[in-house]
Design a protein around this motif. Structure first.
Motif, PDB file in Angstrom:
ATOM      1  N   PRO A 380       0.810  -1.235   0.000  1.00  0.00           N
ATOM      2  CA  PRO A 380       0.000   0.000   0.000  1.00  0.00           C
ATOM      3  C   PRO A 380       0.833   1.270   0.000  1.00  0.00           C
ATOM      4  O   PRO A 380       0.280   2.366  -0.168  1.00  0.00           O
ATOM      5  N   THR A 381       2.160   1.154   0.197  1.00  0.00           N
ATOM      6  CA  THR A 381       3.003   2.355   0.103  1.00  0.00           C
ATOM      7  C   THR A 381       3.531   2.561  -1.308  1.00  0.00           C
ATOM      8  O   THR A 381       4.221   3.550  -1.571  1.00  0.00           O
ATOM      9  N   ALA A 382       3.223   1.624  -2.201  1.00  0.00           N
ATOM     10  CA  ALA A 382       3.687   1.741  -3.586  1.00  0.00           C
ATOM     11  C   ALA A 382       2.742   2.649  -4.361  1.00  0.00           C
ATOM     12  O   ALA A 382       1.519   2.498  -4.289  1.00  0.00           O
ATOM     13  N   PRO A 383       3.276   3.604  -5.109  1.00  0.00           N
ATOM     14  CA  PRO A 383       2.399   4.467  -5.919  1.00  0.00           C
ATOM     15  C   PRO A 383       1.826   3.677  -7.090  1.00  0.00           C
ATOM     16  O   PRO A 383       2.314   2.594  -7.445  1.00  0.00           O
ATOM     17  N   LEU A 384       0.800   4.222  -7.683  1.00  0.00           N
ATOM     18  CA  LEU A 384       0.213   3.595  -8.865  1.00  0.00           C
ATOM     19  C   LEU A 384       0.888   4.076 -10.141  1.00  0.00           C
ATOM     20  O   LEU A 384       0.878   3.362 -11.155  1.00  0.00           O
ATOM     21  N   TYR A 385       1.480   5.295 -10.088  1.00  0.00           N
ATOM     22  CA  TYR A 385       2.088   5.888 -11.286  1.00  0.00           C
ATOM     23  C   TYR A 385       3.496   6.371 -10.964  1.00  0.00           C
ATOM     24  O   TYR A 385       3.786   6.815  -9.842  1.00  0.00           O
ATOM     25  N   ASN A 386       4.364   6.305 -11.960  1.00  0.00           N
ATOM     26  CA  ASN A 386       5.674   6.929 -11.864  1.00  0.00           C
ATOM     27  C   ASN A 386       5.545   8.426 -12.135  1.00  0.00           C
ATOM     28  O   ASN A 386       4.484   8.915 -12.576  1.00  0.00           O
ATOM     29  N   GLU A 387       6.616   9.143 -11.900  1.00  0.00           N
ATOM     30  CA  GLU A 387       6.589  10.590 -12.104  1.00  0.00           C
ATOM     31  C   GLU A 387       6.325  10.962 -13.545  1.00  0.00           C
ATOM     32  O   GLU A 387       5.762  12.015 -13.836  1.00  0.00           O
ATOM     33  N   ASP A 388       6.732  10.088 -14.477  1.00  0.00           N
ATOM     34  CA  ASP A 388       6.512  10.391 -15.894  1.00  0.00           C
ATOM     35  C   ASP A 388       5.116   9.984 -16.371  1.00  0.00           C
ATOM     36  O   ASP A 388       4.805  10.081 -17.571  1.00  0.00           O
ATOM     37  N   GLY A 389       4.282   9.512 -15.460  1.00  0.00           N
ATOM     38  CA  GLY A 389       2.926   9.132 -15.825  1.00  0.00           C
ATOM     39  C   GLY A 389       2.752   7.679 -16.169  1.00  0.00           C
ATOM     40  O   GLY A 389       1.614   7.204 -16.324  1.00  0.00           O
ATOM     41  N   GLU A 395       7.485  -5.752  -7.884  1.00  0.00           N
ATOM     42  CA  GLU A 395       7.913  -7.035  -8.431  1.00  0.00           C
ATOM     43  C   GLU A 395       8.010  -8.113  -7.362  1.00  0.00           C
ATOM     44  O   GLU A 395       8.807  -9.037  -7.454  1.00  0.00           O
ATOM     45  N   ALA A 396       7.176  -7.988  -6.328  1.00  0.00           N
ATOM     46  CA  ALA A 396       7.088  -9.052  -5.331  1.00  0.00           C
ATOM     47  C   ALA A 396       6.319 -10.224  -5.926  1.00  0.00           C
ATOM     48  O   ALA A 396       5.798 -10.159  -7.052  1.00  0.00           O
ATOM     49  N   PHE A 397       6.215 -11.316  -5.162  1.00  0.00           N
ATOM     50  CA  PHE A 397       5.591 -12.532  -5.668  1.00  0.00           C
ATOM     51  C   PHE A 397       4.150 -12.269  -6.106  1.00  0.00           C
ATOM     52  O   PHE A 397       3.357 -11.715  -5.365  1.00  0.00           O
ATOM     53  N   ASN A 398       3.831 -12.662  -7.336  1.00  0.00           N
ATOM     54  CA  ASN A 398       2.459 -12.626  -7.852  1.00  0.00           C
ATOM     55  C   ASN A 398       1.890 -11.213  -7.890  1.00  0.00           C
ATOM     56  O   ASN A 398       0.691 -11.018  -7.772  1.00  0.00           O
ATOM     57  N   ASN A 399       2.742 -10.216  -8.043  1.00  0.00           N
ATOM     58  CA  ASN A 399       2.292  -8.819  -8.045  1.00  0.00           C
ATOM     59  C   ASN A 399       2.148  -8.280  -9.457  1.00  0.00           C
ATOM     60  O   ASN A 399       2.918  -8.635 -10.355  1.00  0.00           O
ATOM     61  N   TYR A 400       1.172  -7.419  -9.657  1.00  0.00           N
ATOM     62  CA  TYR A 400       1.074  -6.588 -10.853  1.00  0.00           C
ATOM     63  C   TYR A 400       0.171  -5.403 -10.529  1.00  0.00           C
ATOM     64  O   TYR A 400      -0.539  -5.395  -9.522  1.00  0.00           O
ATOM     65  N   ASN A 401       0.231  -4.400 -11.371  1.00  0.00           N
ATOM     66  CA  ASN A 401      -0.577  -3.202 -11.195  1.00  0.00           C
ATOM     67  C   ASN A 401      -1.841  -3.355 -12.051  1.00  0.00           C
ATOM     68  O   ASN A 401      -1.782  -3.244 -13.278  1.00  0.00           O
ATOM     69  N   PRO A 402      -3.012  -3.604 -11.451  1.00  0.00           N
ATOM     70  CA  PRO A 402      -4.215  -3.834 -12.255  1.00  0.00           C
ATOM     71  C   PRO A 402      -4.662  -2.609 -13.048  1.00  0.00           C
ATOM     72  O   PRO A 402      -5.296  -2.752 -14.092  1.00  0.00           O
ATOM     73  N   LEU A 403      -4.309  -1.409 -12.570  1.00  0.00           N
ATOM     74  CA  LEU A 403      -4.686  -0.219 -13.331  1.00  0.00           C
ATOM     75  C   LEU A 403      -3.945  -0.161 -14.657  1.00  0.00           C
ATOM     76  O   LEU A 403      -4.461   0.360 -15.650  1.00  0.00           O
ATOM     77  N   SER A 404      -2.723  -0.717 -14.679  1.00  0.00           N
ATOM     78  CA  SER A 404      -1.987  -0.783 -15.939  1.00  0.00           C
ATOM     79  C   SER A 404      -2.724  -1.696 -16.920  1.00  0.00           C
ATOM     80  O   SER A 404      -2.815  -1.394 -18.114  1.00  0.00           O
ATOM     81  N   ARG A 405      -3.265  -2.799 -16.433  1.00  0.00           N
ATOM     82  CA  ARG A 405      -4.005  -3.701 -17.305  1.00  0.00           C
ATOM     83  C   ARG A 405      -5.277  -3.035 -17.834  1.00  0.00           C
ATOM     84  O   ARG A 405      -5.634  -3.204 -19.008  1.00  0.00           O
ATOM     85  N   LEU A 406      -5.956  -2.297 -16.977  1.00  0.00           N
ATOM     86  CA  LEU A 406      -7.180  -1.627 -17.422  1.00  0.00           C
ATOM     87  C   LEU A 406      -6.880  -0.591 -18.498  1.00  0.00           C
ATOM     88  O   LEU A 406      -7.706  -0.352 -19.390  1.00  0.00           O
ATOM     89  N   ALA A 407      -5.712   0.014 -18.416  1.00  0.00           N
ATOM     90  CA  ALA A 407      -5.356   1.061 -19.385  1.00  0.00           C
ATOM     91  C   ALA A 407      -4.789   0.492 -20.675  1.00  0.00           C
ATOM     92  O   ALA A 407      -4.937   1.102 -21.743  1.00  0.00           O
ATOM     93  N   ASN A 408      -4.139  -0.657 -20.611  1.00  0.00           N
ATOM     94  CA  ASN A 408      -3.364  -1.145 -21.752  1.00  0.00           C
ATOM     95  C   ASN A 408      -3.924  -2.413 -22.388  1.00  0.00           C
ATOM     96  O   ASN A 408      -3.264  -3.021 -23.226  1.00  0.00           O
TER      97      ASN A 408
END
Length: 987
Positions: A380-389, A395-408
């Motif tokens: 929960p301390t990980a941001p959803l976006y980098n500074e460049d947008g 990259e922990a076990f079984n992790n991914y950013n679901p908002l990236s999937r919704l966008a891409n």
């Protein structure tokens, strides 16, 4: 402006003065009277209402009533349970004697029984009818939502909650097959295998559920799991009528998981539980980010009907846009339904035509498997976006950013389903008729999927080398049905009635699939619309493009008949025989016979019951029937070709083929034999009515893949008949009217059932299996399967270790077979045992309906009891060993003593008993004084408003059908409560 005609002004003035004088000088009167039945007995509690006024009363102990201040030209409305309602003109009378007759429509309610109808009093099987007036009120996302909790023994669960692209898991009277179809056959207007997408809530007239074998045997090989007959509304002779229905609905999450917030996570860092380098500086609530807070679903249905006795019609069109609680999750659909009925040849020939279609577009991207699991486990301390947008990925076990999937990504389905049927009935004599029925149903959909070059799974360094991936698949299925029947009905000497039906059925169905995929798209401009542009066609360093197609078909042919005999409207006997052949079975067992017999005795019609005035109806039923199950994959009895490796010859690689399965010419039906005892009753002038059914069913010749000896067999498995399942239970339904007074009524409907499912046979002399296991538990760890089904065991048994406590350093302790304890590494398979069961033993629903003047209030409670839930979220996310992935708060509170790898045991089993307020609806019928609008009703409905349970998870109502009941999985779709406002208006 033109001057008003003087004669018109005089007419208006005269009318006003005449009306005014009537109001000033007409004197209201007092009306008294008595209400009796056809035998002269006084009726107590009859409602007498002055039409268009607010004054009314009910009859006393002697059937007498008094109404004051009544207009002498008024009309009295008289209503009573079990009697036909009446309207009586006062015509200046001060004393009125009223005689009420039995409501023959209620007593002779038409029940659809498959290939025909019967009067309710003639029914000898376990059949439950739910008419439109008894449907669950409010907006329904699936047609079966209308009868949720209305049919004892019919279990329905939406495992993905309000996901608009998910269906309903349905099961009638328990599990009936290991590998075959376990859901009831759906028949819509006589079309077997009807598609629920073709039904809208305002187009349905009734559901008739054939629960026992003696009722379902008429459908033979497809009736093992029961039959649900759905009848749509039809055209009626009369003045043209229009109806419009609509609702708006909003969903809210009913219970958010108890996950660690960013603050909680940092507290653990400060305590040294988590490394400091795991603080990425942000505070993120990923669960909240995945929720579509502004979701709003809406539904519209407009219908027109009318015509004459010879030609009538009903047509409807609909549109709905359903939004899920998850972002990028929706379903937009439109379509219509037409029914035309035509009589000719001096009413000897009747034609009926039905046409229905549904076109829909589904966005299946949001709410996909694993997205909301990330909301639990992602830091929960990980941001959803980098500074460049761009999107930030952990990259922990079984992790991914679901908002990236919704966008891409894109994941959509475009579908069209159409059904057409035509029936002709020719009446040869008053007793004899012949009919022909033909239908065609076509279902086609196209799936498109695209993963952008910006998607994390396609990034540089992966096998996709920073380029896009696309796939498409097409599905086409169609079914042709032709059926011919002949019906005969004759009454002899006024007391003997014989009804007979014989028929022939032919059904052919086929489906085609095609799919293709490619990768190496250096631009996302084409998305999935230019598959040939992917460079993987030529670049062998990229994943190879894929392509596949198939076509399958099967045929059913049947001859069937039914004979009914009744004596003096007291004794009833029914016999059914269906002989059916299917292309799916072996050469030695293409055909099967499915007989049934049932009988009924209406005791209340006997002479010795004449003095028992409080009993209106008492009927015993007994039925026995055999049904089959042909719901298995095609070609299982045959040797089919499958692809193998390739071999080179002169620089060319040739595909090899071989036997894909072992042949089994003895492959035959799964057969279920069912015995049902039932009682129908009505007492106290039908103020209380209901039924009780007790059933026992044995399903034999269960199909399963067993080990095959090699040689003589080519393959290591053979699909064959061996096992036996036994189901039994009790079903109870009751309706009551506790209160019926002037302007106020209270109705109660209660359903309940028990069930027991047991595997009584699994092995034979030739084929042996020690047990069957289900639901492989996900990684990390090799935790095995959650369920075990063995001979003599119950369906839904959890099988695993028994928790014995923790060591001083937080390691697991479990009980061994001899009663001693050991750590996880000291346990063997012999120490495992049955630790719980996920199938509810008892289910019930209670519906209360109150009406006061033009208001109505309905609320329904549902509950399931006597079952366990395996809480996999707690097993994985309530364990500090999962760190630095995120966790439930319980990992550092309830499970704080635990400091060991995840283990599956009864430690994570919880009692699942619950009661929930499933539906609450408040409606109002707006009083109107216009010739243009017949009726106008507005309502507000809340669903899944609250749940009473001891279960610690989000929702205890989980999948409890099939063999994997009672698992609260890691990946899930949030459960919601919803509110909707609706309008029904008739013109």
């Amino acid at each position: 402006m033109k001057r008003l005609n003087s004669n018109l002004v005089k007419g208006i003035l005269f009318t006003f003065l005449w009306t005014f004088s009537l109001c000033m000088f007409a004197q209201n009167i007092t009306v008294t009277g008595t209400v009796t039945d056809a035998g002269g007995e006084p009726l107590i509690g009859v409602t007498i209402q002055v039409q268009g006024a607010t004054n009314g009363t009910v009859t006393d102990m002697d059937g007498n009533f008094t109404l004051n201040d009544v207009a002498p030209d008024g009309i009295l409305e008289i209503s009573y349970v079990g009697m036909e309602s009446q309207e009586v003109a006062i015509d200046g009378q001060t004393n009125i004697q009223i005689t009420m007759s039995e409501d023959t429509e209620l007593l002779d309610e038409v029940v659809v029984v498959g290939y025909g109808t019967m009067d309710r009093r003639e029914v000898t099987s376990a059949i439950k009818t739910v008419s439109a007036r008894d449907f669950n009120p409010g907006g329904a996302r699936n047609p079966l939502d209308l009868i949720q909790g209305k049919v004892a023994g019919l279990n329905m669960t939406r495992t993905q909650g309000a996901n608009p692209n998910s269906g309903v898991d349905i099961q009638l009277r328990g599990v009936t097959s290991l590998t075959g179809t376990r859901t009831p056959l759906i028949v819509i207007d006589g079309v077997p295998g009807g598609n629920l997408d073709l039904l809208q809530q305002d187009d349905i007239e009734s559901f008739n559920v054939l629960k026992d074998g003696s009722a379902a045997a008429i459908y033979g090989t497809r009736a093992n799991a029961g039959v649900i007959l759905i009848t749509t509304k039809k055209g009626q002779a009369g003045e043209p009528q229009f109806n419009y229905s609509t609702y708006l609905q909003h969903e809210r999450v009913s219970d958010k998981p108890g996950i660690l917030s960013a603050t909680d996570f940092r507290d653990l860092i400060s305590q040294g539980v988590i490394d400091a380098d795991q603080d990425f500086g942000a505070s993120t609530d990923l669960f909240d980010e995945l929720i579509n807070k502004n979701n709003l679903s809406h539904y519209h249905n407009f219908s027109a009907s009318g015509g004459t006795q010879n030609t009538n019609y009903r047509a409807s069109v609909f549109y709905s846009n359903l939004e899920g609680i998850a972002k990028e999750n929706s379903r937009e659909q439109f379509g219509g339904r037409i029914n035309i009925n035509q009589k000719g040849l001096q009413d000897l020939l009747t034609m009926s035509l039905n046409l229905a279609t549904n076109v829909n577009k589904a966005n299946m991207l949001g709410g996909a498997s694993g997205d909301f699991e990330q909301a639990i486990q992602r830091n929960p301390t990980a941001p959803l976006y980098n500074e460049d947008g761009s999107f930030f990925e952990t990259e922990a076990f079984n992790n991914y950013n679901p908002l990236s999937r919704l966008a891409n990504r894109i994941s959509e389905r475009n579908q069209q389903t159409t059904s057409a049927d035509l029936s002709l009935q020719l009446r040869l004599t008053d007793e004899w008729s012949v009919s022909g029925f033909g239908s065609y149903m076509r279902n086609t959909y196209n799936d498109r999927y695209y993963r952008s070059s910006k998607d994390w799974d396609n990034r540089a360094g992966t096998e996709f080398q920073g380029m896009g991936y696309a796939s498409k698949s097409n599905h086409l299925a169609w079914t042709k049905t032709f059926e011919a029947t002949t019906d005969y009905r004759k009454t002899f000497n006024d007391i003997h009635t014989i009804t007979a039906m014989a028929g022939y059925s032919y059904q052919y169905e086929t489906f085609e699939n095609f799919n293709v995929n490619n990768s190496g798209f250096t631009t996302d401009a084409f998305l999935d619309w230019n598959l040939g542009a992917g460079s993987a066609i030529n670049d062998t360093s990229l994943p190879r493009p894929g392509m596949g197609s198939e076509k399958q078909d099967n045929t059913l042919v049947a001859f069937f008949g039914r004979v009914n005999y009744s004596l003096a409207d007291k004794y009833y006997l029914q016999g059914i025989l269906r002989r059916e052949g299917s292309s799916r079975f072996g050469a030695n067992h293409k055909w099967g016979n499915f007989p049934a017999v049932s009988a009924g005795w209406t005791i209340s019609e006997e002479g010795f019951m004449d003095g028992v005035d409080f009993v209106d109806e008492l009927k015993f039923r007994v039925g026995y029937g055999v049904t089959g199950n042909q719901g298995i994959p095609n070609y299982q009895s045959l040797v089919t070709l499958g692809t193998g490796g390739v071999y080179p010859q002169n620089g060319v690689y040739y595909q090899t083929y071989g036997a894909a399965r072992n042949p089994n010419p003895d492959l035959r039906w799964e057969q279920k034999a069912e015995l049902n005892f039932g009682v129908d009753f009505a007492v106290l002038e039908r103020r209380i009515s209901g039924s009780i059914d007790i059933y026992n069913r044995n399903t034999k010749d269960l199909l399963y893949n067993y080990n095959a000896q090699q040689p003589p067999y080519v393959r290591d498995l053979i699909y064959t008949n061996v096992g036996t399942l036994r189901n039994s239970g009790i079903e109870f339904q009751i309706s009551a009217i506790p209160l019926q007074q002037n302007n106020f009524n209270w109705n109660i409907d209660f359903t309940a059932n028990t069930q027991s499912n047991r595997l009584t046979k699994l092995s034979s002399d030739l084929y042996e299996a020690n047990w069957l296991s289900f639901y492989g538990l996900p990684s990390p760890g090799n935790l095995g399967d959650a369920f075990r089904l063995e001979e003599g065991g119950s369906v839904g048994n959890f099988y695993g270790k028994r928790f014995a406590g923790f060591t001083e350093d937080g390691q697991w302790l479990f009980y061994k077979q001899d009663g001693s304890t050991g750590t996880a590494t000291e346990m063997s398979d012999d120490d495992l045992t049955v630790i719980g069961n996920g199938v509810p033993k008892f289910q019930a629903s209670l519906t209360n309906t109150f009406t006061y003047k033009n208001f109505d209030l309905t609320f329904m409670f549902r509950g399931k009891f006597g079952f366990d839930i395996l809480n996999l979220k707690e097993l994985y996310f309530g364990n500090k060993k999962w760190l630095p992935n995120n966790l439930f708060k319980s990992a550092v509170t309830k499970h704080d003593q635990l400091d060991d790898d995840p283990q599956y045991s009864d430690y994570y089993l919880e009692k699942g008993d619950f009661v929930k307020l499933d539906n609450l609806t408040l409606g109002y019928n707006v009083p109107l004084n216009t010739s243009y609008i017949r009726n106008l009703r507005v309502y507000v409905t809340g669903k899944n408003l609250f749940t009473i349970t001891g279960y610690s998870g989000s929702d205890p109502e989980l999948q409890d059908t099939g063999f994997e009941a009672g698992v609260d999985a890691r990946d899930y779709y949030p459960r919601t409560r919803s509110w909707s406002v609706g309008l029904n208006i008739g013109f």
